[in-house]
Design an enzyme around this catalytic site. Structure first.
Site, PDB file in Angstrom:
ATOM      1  N   LYS A   1       5.479   0.345   3.750  1.00 61.18           N
ATOM      2  CA  LYS A   1       6.571   1.009   4.401  1.00 61.18           C
ATOM      3  C   LYS A   1       7.488  -0.367   3.753  1.00 61.18           C
ATOM      4  O   LYS A   1       9.428   0.392   4.056  1.00 61.18           O
ATOM      5  CB  LYS A   1       6.499   0.871   5.506  1.00 61.18           C
ATOM      6  CG  LYS A   1       5.533   1.563   5.496  1.00 61.18           C
ATOM      7  CD  LYS A   1       5.131   1.569   7.607  1.00 61.18           C
ATOM      8  CE  LYS A   1       4.464   0.759   7.750  1.00 61.18           C
ATOM      9  NZ  LYS A   1       2.877  -0.170   6.926  1.00 61.18           N
TER      10      LYS A   1
ATOM     11  N   GLY B   1       4.193  -6.321   9.195  1.00 61.64           N
ATOM     12  CA  GLY B   1       5.340  -6.866   8.337  1.00 61.64           C
ATOM     13  C   GLY B   1       5.396  -6.518   7.340  1.00 61.64           C
ATOM     14  O   GLY B   1       4.555  -6.133   6.839  1.00 61.64           O
ATOM     15  N   HIS B   2       6.365  -6.075   7.087  1.00 62.97           N
ATOM     16  CA  HIS B   2       6.924  -5.502   5.799  1.00 62.97           C
ATOM     17  C   HIS B   2       7.729  -6.403   4.905  1.00 62.97           C
ATOM     18  O   HIS B   2       9.006  -6.660   4.995  1.00 62.97           O
ATOM     19  CB  HIS B   2       8.105  -4.296   6.530  1.00 62.97           C
ATOM     20  CG  HIS B   2       7.415  -3.753   7.484  1.00 62.97           C
ATOM     21  ND1 HIS B   2       8.198  -2.608   8.780  1.00 62.97           N
ATOM     22  CD2 HIS B   2       6.211  -3.404   7.894  1.00 62.97           C
ATOM     23  CE1 HIS B   2       7.169  -1.385   9.336  1.00 62.97           C
ATOM     24  NE2 HIS B   2       6.243  -2.237   8.335  1.00 62.97           N
TER      25      HIS B   2
ATOM     26  N   GLN C   1       2.805  -0.267  11.361  1.00 61.10           N
ATOM     27  CA  GLN C   1       1.352   0.192  11.508  1.00 61.10           C
ATOM     28  C   GLN C   1       0.973   0.799  10.716  1.00 61.10           C
ATOM     29  O   GLN C   1       2.443   1.632   9.889  1.00 61.10           O
ATOM     30  CB  GLN C   1       0.934   0.159  12.739  1.00 61.10           C
ATOM     31  CG  GLN C   1       0.716  -1.602  13.501  1.00 61.10           C
ATOM     32  CD  GLN C   1       1.997  -1.573  14.019  1.00 61.10           C
ATOM     33  OE1 GLN C   1       2.763  -1.195  14.922  1.00 61.10           O
ATOM     34  NE2 GLN C   1       2.834  -3.110  13.474  1.00 61.10           N
TER      35      GLN C   1
ATOM     36  N   ASP D   1       0.324  -1.321   6.265  1.00 55.11           N
ATOM     37  CA  ASP D   1       0.454  -2.060   4.857  1.00 55.11           C
ATOM     38  C   ASP D   1       0.798  -1.519   3.106  1.00 55.11           C
ATOM     39  O   ASP D   1       0.093  -2.003   2.622  1.00 55.11           O
ATOM     40  CB  ASP D   1      -0.430  -3.136   4.738  1.00 55.11           C
ATOM     41  CG  ASP D   1      -0.550  -4.260   5.776  1.00 55.11           C
ATOM     42  OD1 ASP D   1       0.579  -4.582   6.042  1.00 55.11           O
ATOM     43  OD2 ASP D   1      -1.542  -4.666   6.035  1.00 55.11           O
TER      44      ASP D   1
HETATM   45  P1  GDP Z   1       4.256  -2.486   4.969  1.00 51.04           P
HETATM   46  O1  GDP Z   1       3.794  -3.486   6.243  1.00 51.04           O
HETATM   47  O2  GDP Z   1       3.806  -0.746   4.881  1.00 51.04           O
HETATM   48  O3  GDP Z   1       5.570  -2.557   4.774  1.00 51.04           O
HETATM   49  O4  GDP Z   1       3.758  -3.351   4.072  1.00 51.04           O
HETATM   50  P2  GDP Z   1       3.160  -5.093   3.726  1.00 51.04           P
HETATM   51  O5  GDP Z   1       4.808  -5.422   2.771  1.00 51.04           O
HETATM   52  O6  GDP Z   1       2.383  -5.388   4.829  1.00 51.04           O
HETATM   53  O7  GDP Z   1       2.395  -4.540   2.387  1.00 51.04           O
HETATM   54  C1  GDP Z   1       3.020  -3.769   0.794  1.00 51.04           C
HETATM   55  C2  GDP Z   1       2.489  -4.985  -0.450  1.00 51.04           C
HETATM   56  O8  GDP Z   1       2.687  -4.468  -1.479  1.00 51.04           O
HETATM   57  C3  GDP Z   1       3.941  -6.388   0.061  1.00 51.04           C
HETATM   58  O9  GDP Z   1       3.755  -7.241  -0.520  1.00 51.04           O
HETATM   59  C4  GDP Z   1       5.022  -5.604  -0.891  1.00 51.04           C
HETATM   60  O10 GDP Z   1       5.835  -5.979  -1.994  1.00 51.04           O
HETATM   61  C5  GDP Z   1       3.725  -5.614  -1.987  1.00 51.04           C
HETATM   62  N1  GDP Z   1       3.771  -3.798  -2.700  1.00 51.04           N
HETATM   63  C6  GDP Z   1       4.669  -2.671  -2.348  1.00 51.04           C
HETATM   64  N2  GDP Z   1       4.685  -1.593  -3.356  1.00 51.04           N
HETATM   65  C7  GDP Z   1       3.967  -1.600  -4.876  1.00 51.04           C
HETATM   66  C8  GDP Z   1       4.301  -1.136  -5.612  1.00 51.04           C
HETATM   67  O11 GDP Z   1       3.834  -0.273  -5.974  1.00 51.04           O
HETATM   68  N3  GDP Z   1       2.880  -2.480  -7.027  1.00 51.04           N
HETATM   69  C9  GDP Z   1       2.966  -3.265  -6.263  1.00 51.04           C
HETATM   70  N4  GDP Z   1       1.943  -3.805  -6.814  1.00 51.04           N
HETATM   71  N5  GDP Z   1       3.147  -4.228  -5.047  1.00 51.04           N
HETATM   72  C10 GDP Z   1       3.748  -3.507  -3.892  1.00 51.04           C
HETATM   73  P1  IMO Z   2       2.374  -2.767   8.939  1.00 58.46           P
HETATM   74  O1  IMO Z   2       3.796  -2.515  10.177  1.00 58.46           O
HETATM   75  C1  IMO Z   2      -1.929  -3.858   9.033  1.00 58.46           C
HETATM   76  C2  IMO Z   2      -3.916  -4.675  12.854  1.00 58.46           C
HETATM   77  C3  IMO Z   2      -4.959  -5.702  13.230  1.00 58.46           C
HETATM   78  C4  IMO Z   2      -5.404  -4.881  14.628  1.00 58.46           C
HETATM   79  C5  IMO Z   2      -5.369  -4.137  14.839  1.00 58.46           C
HETATM   80  C6  IMO Z   2      -4.709  -3.948  15.997  1.00 58.46           C
HETATM   81  O2  IMO Z   2       2.465  -4.083   8.833  1.00 58.46           O
HETATM   82  O3  IMO Z   2       1.212  -2.146   7.940  1.00 58.46           O
HETATM   83  P2  IMO Z   2      -2.339  -5.871  17.380  1.00 58.46           P
HETATM   84  O4  IMO Z   2      -1.922  -7.405  17.159  1.00 58.46           O
HETATM   85  O5  IMO Z   2      -2.027  -4.356  16.770  1.00 58.46           O
HETATM   86  O6  IMO Z   2      -3.278  -5.337  18.505  1.00 58.46           O
HETATM   87  O7  IMO Z   2      -3.882  -5.110  16.070  1.00 58.46           O
HETATM   88  O8  IMO Z   2      -4.342  -3.885  14.163  1.00 58.46           O
HETATM   89  N1  IMO Z   2      -2.628  -4.053  12.580  1.00 58.46           N
HETATM   90  C7  IMO Z   2      -1.873  -4.070  11.638  1.00 58.46           C
HETATM   91  N2  IMO Z   2      -2.054  -3.969  10.412  1.00 58.46           N
HETATM   92  N3  IMO Z   2      -0.586  -3.905   9.120  1.00 58.46           N
HETATM   93  C8  IMO Z   2      -0.026  -3.855  10.524  1.00 58.46           C
HETATM   94  O9  IMO Z   2       1.698  -3.571  11.054  1.00 58.46           O
HETATM   95  C9  IMO Z   2      -0.488  -4.320  11.588  1.00 58.46           C
HETATM   96  N4  IMO Z   2      -0.126  -4.023  12.161  1.00 58.46           N
HETATM   97  C10 IMO Z   2      -1.356  -4.665  13.566  1.00 58.46           C
HETATM   98  O10 IMO Z   2      -4.956  -6.195  12.057  1.00 58.46           O
HETATM   99  O11 IMO Z   2      -6.601  -4.549  13.115  1.00 58.46           O
HETATM  100 MG    MG Z   3       2.365  -4.534   6.218  1.00 56.69          MG
END
Ligand code: GDP
Ligand code: IMO
Ligand code: MG
Length: 442
Positions: free
Chosen positions: A30, A54-55, A238, A27
């Site tokens: 990416k 979840g991207h 991840q 998270d």
């Molecule tokens: P990922 O799994 O690495 O793709 O990240 P996620 O989408 O799960 O979580 C990142 C969260 O931060 C999302 O809600 C994005 O919209 C938000 N986000 C990404 N870059 C920024 C930033 O520079 N500032 C803020 N405030 N939010 C951001």
């Molecule tokens: P993105 O790609 C954050 C965490 C779960 C748990 C551990 C194992 O959005 O960054 P699993 O279901 O993979 O067997 O769970 O890994 N986890 C993540 N945490 N971002 C993710 O993906 C994750 N995918 C799995 O919360 O701790």
């Molecule tokens: Mg994510």
């Protein structure tokens, strides 16, 4: 002859295959960064994980969350590949495809799925949740999506792959063998009854035609793309600390999220990888159980969670929040071979009087500046902090480094020094536009 050689060397230099990895516990942002970089590439290829990811991608005041489909899908004419290293839940895939098609995205001709990807079956989810709630093991806090059990079947050579969908008789035999095994173990371990075999098989068959339309030998496809000097972005899910080998085991996911996973998860030779980029948050978060030395259980942690909207994009769970951990970051730089970093969510630190950065772990009088293997040490260590002055100005949406407050620039410079790695971009908000470009990839 000599001119040909020079031209060859020249082209070699300008045909990058770039891997993008998460540097912390996932998270990091990416999705935003890969979507942004995708504008200048030909192919975006996801190499591991499943719909546990979840991207999030934001543009034109809209927000999309992708779980399986690569984050290049919102740019027309980009090929999006789901590699052999991904575990594929057919229902999750078909749902995500439908949602994208409803927004007008054309997938045919743009989405290609590896014929070697392993399939997640409903019993994998059952087993995942069973072990989490009723097993004798420590709870991991998984996403409950069947990721671990499906990778376990893959490694045990019991998995069902997308290419198996082509041969109904073989598929039925293979599924039956799995079914009979899972039926016994789930009943014995957790007293769970599986649905009838026929319903499981019919459900799988119901996805067959859709999936078959998209599968191909993606390693050959990528090889041809590389031979044609196309730019390829390999999308990691991840983060480094969730890598099954190098993360905070056992509190990890079940695949190699670090850069090496791109080679095995896509069938690309390590010799073809040109650059590795790391996406890193200006603070740290983690979802689920496991050690997190810089975690803040006070009002600072709550503030980061609130301002950063730190709720899981897949499960909606609140993310644990804490200060930036340079031990984690340095470990990731070395493990992944990071060429440049992309700093995200710096705007979330606006308003802090002081900001802490962990530079070492103190455990039983010893300072660890490298990541220990033992999760118990990581769990029980005391973080050693360096303090930085915060800033009161609002940095949301800033696009030029010159406009950043002095203390924010000092914080960024200090991280560069600590990690001995340059920043290529700094993200100041969720939207594509809310970005400071310091260097370009191509
Ligand atoms: P990922 O799994 O690495 O793709 O990240 P996620 O989408 O799960 O979580 C990142 C969260 O931060 C999302 O809600 C994005 O919209 C938000 N986000 C990404 N870059 C920024 C930033 O520079 N500032 C803020 N405030 N939010 C951001
Ligand atoms: P993105 O790609 C954050 C965490 C779960 C748990 C551990 C194992 O959005 O960054 P699993 O279901 O993979 O067997 O769970 O890994 N986890 C993540 N945490 N971002 C993710 O993906 C994750 N995918 C799995 O919360 O701790
Ligand atoms: Mg994510």
């Amino acid at each position: 002859m000599r001119a040909g050689l020079i031209l060859f060397v020249y082209l070699e230099k300008f045909m990058p295959v770039v891997v993008v990895v998460g540097m912390q516990w996932g998270d990091e942002g990416k999705g935003k960064i890969i979507d942004l970089l995708a504008e200048n590439v030909d192919v975006v290829a996801r190499y591991q994980g499943g719909h546990n990811a979840g991207h999030t991608i934001c543009f034109n005041e809209k927000q999309f969350v992708l779980h399986l489909i690569p984050s290049g899908i919102f740019h027309e004419n980009k090929l999006c590949v789901i590699g052999n290293g991904v575990v594929l839940d057919p229902q999750a895939l078909v749902d995500e495809m439908r949602q994208l098609e409803e927004t007008g995205i054309v997938l045919e001709g743009r989405l290609v799925i590896s014929d070697r990807a392993n399939i997640i079956m409903p019993y994998h989810g059952t087993s995942d949740k069973g072990r989490e709630t009723r097993g004798g093991f420590q709870k991991i806090g998984t996403t409950g999506r069947g990721i671990g059990p499906s990778y376990a079947d893959k490694i045990a050579r019991a998995g069902i792959r997308t290419c198996d969908l082509r041969d109904e008789a073989y598929l039925k035999d293979r599924l039956l063998a799995n079914y009979q095994e899972k039926q016994k173990t789930l009943k014995n371990l957790y007293n769970i009854e599986l649905p009838e075999f026929s319903s499981l098989f019919d459900e799988l068959l119901s996805y067959r035609d859709t999936i078959l339309k998209y599968i191909a030998d993606t390693h050959v496809l990528l090889r041809h793309q590389i031979a044609q000097n196309k730019n390829i972005l390999c999308e990691g899910a991840q983060g480094t600390m969730l890598d099954v080998d190098h993360g905070t085991y056992p509190f990890v996911t079940s695949s190699n999220s670090t850069s090496g996973g791109a080679c095995t998860g896509l069938g690309i030779s390590p010799k073809k990888i040109d650059k590795v980029l790391g996406v890193i948050k200006a603070y740290t978060t983690r979802v689920g159980e496991g050690p997190f030395p810089t975690e803040l259980s006070d009002e600072h942690g709550q503030h980061l969670g609130k301002v950063g909207r730190e709720f899981g994009a897949t499960t909606g769970r609140a993310r644990r929040c804490g200060w930036f951990d340079a031990v984690v970051a340095r470990y990731g730089v070395h493990l992944n071979g990071i060429d440049a970093l992309i700093l995200t969510k710096i705007d979330v630190l606006d308003g802090f009087k002081t900001i802490q950065v962990c530079t070492g772990y103190k455990y039983k009088g010893k300072i660890f500046s490298d990541m220990p293997a033992d999760s118990k040490i990581i769990q029980n260590c005391e973080p050693v902090y360096t303090e930085y002055e915060g800033w009161s100005e609002n940095t949301v949406g800033i696009q030029e480094l010159d406009r950043m407050p002095d203390n924010a620039r000092r914080y960024i410079d200090s991280l560069t020094e600590l990690l001995e790695t340059p920043f290529m971009m700094i993200s100041t908000g969720p939207d594509r536009e809310q970005t400071i470009q310091l260097d370009s990839l191509f």
